[in-house]
Scaffold this motif. Structure first.
Motif, PDB file in Angstrom:
ATOM      1  N   SER A 156      17.578 -13.885  53.902  1.00 31.85           N
ATOM      2  CA  SER A 156      17.907 -12.493  53.596  1.00 31.85           C
ATOM      3  C   SER A 156      17.563 -11.599  54.787  1.00 31.85           C
ATOM      4  O   SER A 156      16.731 -11.948  55.635  1.00 31.85           O
ATOM      5  CB  SER A 156      17.135 -12.028  52.360  1.00 31.85           C
ATOM      6  N   PHE A 157      18.210 -10.431  54.857  1.00 37.73           N
ATOM      7  CA  PHE A 157      17.917  -9.479  55.924  1.00 37.73           C
ATOM      8  C   PHE A 157      18.325  -8.081  55.473  1.00 37.73           C
ATOM      9  O   PHE A 157      19.107  -7.916  54.530  1.00 37.73           O
ATOM     10  CB  PHE A 157      18.642  -9.852  57.227  1.00 37.73           C
ATOM     11  N   PHE A 158      17.790  -7.081  56.155  1.00 36.00           N
ATOM     12  CA  PHE A 158      18.123  -5.687  55.868  1.00 36.00           C
ATOM     13  C   PHE A 158      19.297  -5.241  56.745  1.00 36.00           C
ATOM     14  O   PHE A 158      19.432  -5.690  57.885  1.00 36.00           O
ATOM     15  CB  PHE A 158      16.926  -4.777  56.124  1.00 36.00           C
ATOM     16  N   SER A 159      20.116  -4.349  56.200  1.00 36.50           N
ATOM     17  CA  SER A 159      21.213  -3.785  56.982  1.00 36.50           C
ATOM     18  C   SER A 159      20.891  -2.386  57.474  1.00 36.50           C
ATOM     19  O   SER A 159      21.757  -1.702  58.012  1.00 36.50           O
ATOM     20  CB  SER A 159      22.501  -3.766  56.149  1.00 36.50           C
ATOM     21  N   ASN A 160      19.629  -1.947  57.303  1.00 34.68           N
ATOM     22  CA  ASN A 160      19.202  -0.634  57.765  1.00 34.68           C
ATOM     23  C   ASN A 160      17.719  -0.713  58.099  1.00 34.68           C
ATOM     24  O   ASN A 160      16.952  -1.337  57.356  1.00 34.68           O
ATOM     25  CB  ASN A 160      19.442   0.422  56.686  1.00 34.68           C
ATOM     26  N   PRO A 161      17.280  -0.115  59.206  1.00 30.80           N
ATOM     27  CA  PRO A 161      15.860  -0.215  59.582  1.00 30.80           C
ATOM     28  C   PRO A 161      14.907   0.498  58.637  1.00 30.80           C
ATOM     29  O   PRO A 161      13.690   0.346  58.785  1.00 30.80           O
ATOM     30  CB  PRO A 161      15.820   0.411  60.983  1.00 30.80           C
ATOM     31  N   ASN A 162      15.429   1.253  57.645  1.00 30.17           N
ATOM     32  CA  ASN A 162      14.509   1.852  56.675  1.00 30.17           C
ATOM     33  C   ASN A 162      13.948   0.814  55.713  1.00 30.17           C
ATOM     34  O   ASN A 162      12.990   1.082  54.991  1.00 30.17           O
ATOM     35  CB  ASN A 162      15.189   2.984  55.900  1.00 30.17           C
ATOM     36  N   ASN A 163      14.546  -0.400  55.711  1.00 28.47           N
ATOM     37  CA  ASN A 163      14.099  -1.507  54.859  1.00 28.47           C
ATOM     38  C   ASN A 163      14.055  -1.144  53.385  1.00 28.47           C
ATOM     39  O   ASN A 163      13.272  -1.698  52.609  1.00 28.47           O
ATOM     40  CB  ASN A 163      12.725  -2.027  55.307  1.00 28.47           C
ATOM     41  N   ASP A 164      14.920  -0.217  52.982  1.00 33.93           N
ATOM     42  CA  ASP A 164      15.051   0.138  51.574  1.00 33.93           C
ATOM     43  C   ASP A 164      15.640  -1.051  50.818  1.00 33.93           C
ATOM     44  O   ASP A 164      16.563  -1.707  51.308  1.00 33.93           O
ATOM     45  CB  ASP A 164      15.974   1.356  51.444  1.00 33.93           C
ATOM     46  N   PRO A 165      15.127  -1.359  49.609  1.00 31.46           N
ATOM     47  CA  PRO A 165      15.660  -2.500  48.850  1.00 31.46           C
ATOM     48  C   PRO A 165      17.168  -2.449  48.639  1.00 31.46           C
ATOM     49  O   PRO A 165      17.813  -3.498  48.525  1.00 31.46           O
ATOM     50  CB  PRO A 165      14.910  -2.414  47.516  1.00 31.46           C
TER      51      PRO A 165
ATOM     52  N   LEU B 155      18.892  -4.484  51.250  1.00 34.17           N
ATOM     53  CA  LEU B 155      18.482  -5.876  51.428  1.00 34.17           C
ATOM     54  C   LEU B 155      19.633  -6.797  51.038  1.00 34.17           C
ATOM     55  O   LEU B 155      20.177  -6.709  49.939  1.00 34.17           O
ATOM     56  CB  LEU B 155      17.258  -6.198  50.576  1.00 34.17           C
ATOM     57  N   ASN B 156      19.992  -7.680  51.959  1.00 32.39           N
ATOM     58  CA  ASN B 156      21.076  -8.626  51.728  1.00 32.39           C
ATOM     59  C   ASN B 156      20.507  -9.976  51.335  1.00 32.39           C
ATOM     60  O   ASN B 156      19.508 -10.432  51.889  1.00 32.39           O
ATOM     61  CB  ASN B 156      21.918  -8.766  52.989  1.00 32.39           C
ATOM     62  N   ALA B 157      21.147 -10.623  50.384  1.00 33.24           N
ATOM     63  CA  ALA B 157      20.622 -11.862  49.827  1.00 33.24           C
ATOM     64  C   ALA B 157      20.711 -13.012  50.826  1.00 33.24           C
ATOM     65  O   ALA B 157      21.555 -13.019  51.734  1.00 33.24           O
ATOM     66  CB  ALA B 157      21.388 -12.219  48.556  1.00 33.24           C
ATOM     67  N   ALA B 158      19.826 -14.005  50.649  1.00 30.86           N
ATOM     68  CA  ALA B 158      19.948 -15.247  51.399  1.00 30.86           C
ATOM     69  C   ALA B 158      21.235 -15.950  50.978  1.00 30.86           C
ATOM     70  O   ALA B 158      21.712 -15.790  49.858  1.00 30.86           O
ATOM     71  CB  ALA B 158      18.738 -16.139  51.134  1.00 30.86           C
ATOM     72  N   LEU B 159      21.787 -16.716  51.895  1.00 30.89           N
ATOM     73  CA  LEU B 159      23.073 -17.362  51.642  1.00 30.89           C
ATOM     74  C   LEU B 159      22.980 -18.853  51.938  1.00 30.89           C
ATOM     75  O   LEU B 159      22.491 -19.256  52.993  1.00 30.89           O
ATOM     76  CB  LEU B 159      24.161 -16.723  52.514  1.00 30.89           C
TER      77      LEU B 159
ATOM     78  N   THR C  20      28.171 -17.177  45.406  1.00 29.14           N
ATOM     79  CA  THR C  20      28.524 -15.771  45.606  1.00 29.14           C
ATOM     80  C   THR C  20      27.253 -14.968  45.822  1.00 29.14           C
ATOM     81  O   THR C  20      26.354 -14.972  44.973  1.00 29.14           O
ATOM     82  CB  THR C  20      29.279 -15.215  44.383  1.00 29.14           C
ATOM     83  N   GLU C  21      27.162 -14.291  46.961  1.00 33.61           N
ATOM     84  CA  GLU C  21      25.988 -13.490  47.295  1.00 33.61           C
ATOM     85  C   GLU C  21      26.426 -12.188  47.949  1.00 33.61           C
ATOM     86  O   GLU C  21      27.477 -12.117  48.593  1.00 33.61           O
ATOM     87  CB  GLU C  21      25.050 -14.237  48.251  1.00 33.61           C
ATOM     88  N   GLN C  22      25.597 -11.169  47.798  1.00 33.84           N
ATOM     89  CA  GLN C  22      25.801  -9.912  48.511  1.00 33.84           C
ATOM     90  C   GLN C  22      25.227 -10.085  49.916  1.00 33.84           C
ATOM     91  O   GLN C  22      24.019 -10.223  50.079  1.00 33.84           O
ATOM     92  CB  GLN C  22      25.115  -8.758  47.785  1.00 33.84           C
ATOM     93  N   ILE C  23      26.096 -10.063  50.912  1.00 32.16           N
ATOM     94  CA  ILE C  23      25.640 -10.368  52.271  1.00 32.16           C
ATOM     95  C   ILE C  23      25.585  -9.139  53.172  1.00 32.16           C
ATOM     96  O   ILE C  23      25.160  -9.250  54.319  1.00 32.16           O
ATOM     97  CB  ILE C  23      26.530 -11.442  52.917  1.00 32.16           C
TER      98      ILE C  23
END
Length: 719
Positions: free
Chosen positions: A643-652, A655-659, A686-689
């Motif tokens: 998983s990883f964040f798509s924004n440096p604010n690290n807001d949940p 957060l993108n799911a592990a794939l 199926t995951e939110q990436i």
């Protein structure tokens, strides 16, 4: 739970790594014979990462090489397909025109005309430029080299995270080629082929083309259309002449992509379309991407073995897109256009000395002239922002022209103190000048109004040095230091203020230790690297929440960022018919200091940067078993990306799911005819990436591709 198990396995492996390395260094008797055995086994991989042909095992640098055979085996259609089989590589982002490329936790995209990407993509030595052109179609490619870490000396142009070097097949003597057809679910239809024409020993031509059409994965229940479809073509033509000691290579290529995109993704929690890969919007969100180029490379070999090379190139890239920002079947907000036209001319001249066994060097000059014309228009129903506003549509338009010129001189050398000890060193001196003409006009109240005419310049000196110890002919240990540089610019986008859109230059100091080895008579290739990178004035691109409820695009300089980790690549020829491969990357990237990252008084110290997963793993096998009348080919590979964040604010919400995915391929090779079936994402996970928020603050997500399958037939002729 699964993630914890994976981390436990990784920790156990890393704990025995020193003993594995020690065992390798204790095999001088085997190593003496390994090079000859490796060559006979086809285990020598030639790369041009140091601007001369070398065995990848002799280059003191973390490089992943995917050969043309591997590209076919992995069914790589575009560069982003390589992220699951290459340590530390990430290609993310819902916007197909500006995908984010990242290596070792350092990612970004050329989001607007004033912001450059950190990773350089090169085709036959030519920098392709913007993000819209970076996800190159893989057509008639000999190999792709992915160089990890700063490449500021030999590649330059903002390559502070790494470089992707694509080497195409060259024309050669003989008449031969192939035609390949493919059919699959979602009404996939693909045809591609290559024709090589050898006119004589001194002149040859080559033409390659591909066309792909496929229905989309996402259904729009509002207008009945499918999205994320594909309608694309790629075409390349090449000529090569040899006269005496001079070789002239001319190449031209063009590519076009037209489709309906899910743009920022799907609305999370949409009551009208609650299922995955189902949307309910009124905009078709059409996207058009085109890129093309022409280049001429002249190589002249002198009597002493030295080579003078000139590469002249002109490239363009264009895209146009629209999007629905209210994520509903009612027209409330959207972007009616986001577009960019880019053109650049580059010239490189370099001299590679002969390799006399003790000392060799490369000297060069580089020039780049680039112009980017980009902008966008967005609209919103006034009452969607303020219920008391008049029932009218308000809008914002922004346009920018950014011109830049880059001048560089570079040198790179290898000095051998002995057969075991070698010093590699080099440097690049770069001077860059930029200017901008930016205008934004806003009636929505979400952004601002104004004009900016500005210029900036920067000069940088980026050295690199590596000490390399060859314990045997097939075991090398190296320690490397490299500096990288990324020029500053302007956040020429939908912004709430013009006064703070400029950002400063970024620099990185990177340290790496590595091991490269061929073991067991060349049947096992085991390479590993550990790294530490310190970025100063790290350029951060992010979405920032505004007090009026909207979202603005922010580009600024964080104080410092540290990226550290290690990578392992192993390839075992277990039998004449069986190959087993494992690639793994671990990354820990965090902001050491990022004051006011979320606005005044909101610091992001300790946060992870965008698109920086901690783990990625690829493991699999490939077979080629002789049945007598044909060869049975089969492959299975398992891919994991954390998983990883798509924004440096690290807001949940970001957060993108592990794939996890599994890919399968099997078929028969009859010599000049190959037939195989394939399945990608075999278990249909199926995951939110990629998660983010729209300009109106609506949470949205992009999903990975669903299960796809099909049949491919390839017919070769001639040679």
């Amino acid at each position: 739970m699964q993630n914890r198990r994976l981390k436990g396995q990784i920790l156990r492996f890393s704990s025995v790594f020193p003993f594995v390395a020690g065992a390798m260094l204790s095999q001088p008797a085997l190593a003496q014979e390994a090079e000859e055995d490796a060559e006979s086994a086809g285990n020598v991989i030639i790369v041009t990462a140091q601007k001369r042909a070398q065995d990848v095992q002799d280059v003191p640098l973390a490089i992943s090489v995917t050969t043309g055979e591997d590209l076919e085996r992995l069914q790589v259609q575009n560069i982003d397909n390589l992220q699951y089989s290459t340590p530390s590589l990430v290609v993310a982002g819902a916007d197909p025109t500006r995908k984010s490329f990242g290596i070792r936790g350092i990612s970004d995209r050329s989001r607007n005309a004033g912001f450059d990407n950190r990773i350089g993509v090169y085709v036959d030595g030519v920098w392709v430029g913007r993000s819209a052109a970076s996800n190159q179609g893989v057509l008639d490619v000999a190999s792709i080299e992915i160089l990890r870490g700063p490449q500021g000396t030999l590649f330059g142009k903002n390559t502070v995270a790494g470089a992707i070097n694509i080497i195409t097949e060259r024309p050669e003597d003989g008449y031969f080629g192939y035609v390949e057809g493919e059919l699959g679910n979602y009404d996939l239809q693909r045809i591609r082929g290559t024709l090589n024409l050898g006119f004589s020993d001194a002149a040859a031509a080559r033409v390659s083309g591909a066309y792909t059409k496929r229905d989309g994965f996402t259904q729009n229940i509002s207008n009945g259309l499918d999205y994320d479809n594909r309608d694309e073509y790629n075409l390349r033509g090449q000529l090569q002449f040899e006269t005496g000691s001079t070789t002239i290579y001319i190449a031209g290529d063009t590519s076009s992509y037209d489709f309906r995109a899910t743009a920022g993704g799907e609305r999370i929690g949409d009551p009208l379309a609650p299922a995955d890969r189902v949307i309910a919007i009124d905009d078709e969100q059409n996207v058009a991407i085109e890129y093309s180029g022409i280049s001429a490379q002249i190589d002249h070999e002198f009597g002493n073995g030295g080579t003078l090379t000139s590469i002249s190139a002109y490239r363009t890239s264009d895209f146009f897109a629209s999007s629905d920002e209210d994520y509903s079947p009612v027209t409330l907000a959207g972007t009616s256009r986001v577009e960019e036209d880019t053109k650049h001319f580059s010239q490189e001249i370099r001299y590679a000395s002969p390799d006399n066994g003790t000392f060799d060097y490369v000297l060069g000059l580089f020039y780049l002239d680039q112009e980017i014309d980009g902008g966008g228009s967005a609209f919103v129903f006034a009452r969607a922002i303020n219920p008391a506003a008049p029932p009218v549509f308000v809008n914002v338009d922004q346009d920018a022209i950014v011109s830049s010129q880059t001048f560089a001189a570079f040198a790179h050398a290898n000095y051998r103190f002995s057969e075991q000890l070698q010093l590699t060193f080099g440097a690049r001196l770069t001077h860059e000048e930029k200017d901008i003409d930016f205008t934004i006009s806003d009636t929505s109240g979400l952004f601002t109004n104004g004009t900016l005419v500005d210029d900036r310049s920067a000069t940088d000196f980026s050295p690199t040095v590596s000490l390399n110890y060859f314990a045997s002919d097939d075991v090398m240990i190296y320690g490397r230091y490299a500096r990288g540089f990324k020029s500053g610019g302007w956040n020429a986008d939908f912004v709430p203020s013009i006064s703070d859109i400029e950002f400063e230059d970024e620099s990185v100091d990177a340290f790496e230790i590595g091991l490269k080895s061929l073991l067991f008579d060349g049947r096992l290739r085991f390479n590993a690297a550990a790294y530490l990178s310190k970025h100063s004035d790290f350029q951060v691109f992010s979405f920032r929440q505004l007090s009026n409820g909207g979202t603005a695009l922010s580009a600024t300089n964080a104080g410092e960022l540290t990226s550290k980790g290690f990578e392992i690549e192993a390839d075992l020829d277990a039998a004449d018919w069986l190959d087993i491969f494992v690639n793994y990357g671990f990354n820990d990237a965090t902001f050491d200091s990022f004051a006011n990252g979320g606005g005044p008084g909101v610091d992001f110290d300790g946060n992870r940067p965008s698109e920086a997963p901690k783990h990625n793993l690829n493991i699999g096998f490939a077979t080629n078993f002789d049945l007598g009348f044909a060869s049975l080919i089969a492959q299975a590979d398992y891919n994991y990306r954390d998983s990883f964040f798509s924004n440096p604010n690290n807001d949940p919400v970001n957060l993108n799911a592990a794939l996890e995915t599994v890919n399968l391929r099997a078929g028969l090779d009859f010599g000049n005819v190959t037939v195989f079936g394939w399945m990608r994402n075999a278990f249909d996970t199926t995951e939110q990436i990629f998660n983010s928020r729209s300009f109106l603050g609506i949470p949205r997500a992009q999903f990975n591709d669903p299960q796809t399958y099909g049949v491919t037939v390839k017919v070769e002729f001639g040679k």
